[in-house]
Design a protein around this motif. Structure first.
Motif: not given
Length: 169
Positions: A96-110
């Motif tokens: 998702l970080s790649r697709k959305l060009d955003a910094q997303i951590s594993a802790d933000q994923i459920i």
């Protein structure tokens, strides 16, 4: 008030409902990233941020706004959830970080299977049946959470083909 609520949740057992787990993760993210508001946003992934392989155009802008690209410069914590699974939270965050060009951590994923982490301590040495997804991906994820003795429906059919005679191995 927010600090007391965060302390209460932090002291609570690791288990809980998906909502409690999501809230705990948001508070952890909030502390770790020095967020400035006592508010948070949770997005469904499928159909809200991405549709199939396509990114929904507004999703990138929404995540940029939450990351502080807004007129107040405030960062707002967020989590992303889906009823899908079959991959680790880290792999989904990277994708998702790649697709959305955003910094997303594993802790933000459920993911659908994320609440299983809370059960691993209790059932680590018990024999568990894990169903979902193709092949052995879900079994491997269960092992990564700490389940030691994992079987899948394919294992049951291999052991006892009459259990589901319609399945081809």
């Amino acid at each position: 008030m927010a600090a007391a609520r965060a302390a209460t949740l932090a002291a609570a057992p690791a288990g809980g409902t998906a909502r409690q787990i999501a809230h705990r993760r948001l508070l952890q993210t909030q502390r770790a990233a020095a967020w400035h508001l006592d508010a948070a946003v949770v997005f469904d992934i499928d159909g809200v941020l991405v549709r199939g392989q396509q990114t929904i155009d507004e999703a990138r802008g929404a995540l940029r706004m939450l990351a502080g690209d807004n007129r107040l410069g405030l960062r707002i914590p967020f989590a992303l959830l889906t009823n899908g699974g079959g991959v680790s939270e880290a792999a989904k965050a990277e994708q998702l970080s790649r697709k959305l060009d955003a910094q997303i951590s594993a802790d933000q994923i459920i993911l659908a299977h994320s609440p299983m982490k809370a059960l691993a301590r209790t059932y680590a040495d018990k024999h568990v049946l894990i169903a979902g997804g193709p092949g052995r991906q879900c079994a491997e994820i269960a092992r990564s959470y700490g389940f030691a003795n994992v079987s899948t429906p394919d294992d049951v059919v291999a052991w006892q083909p009459a259990a589901w005679p319609f399945m081809e191995l």
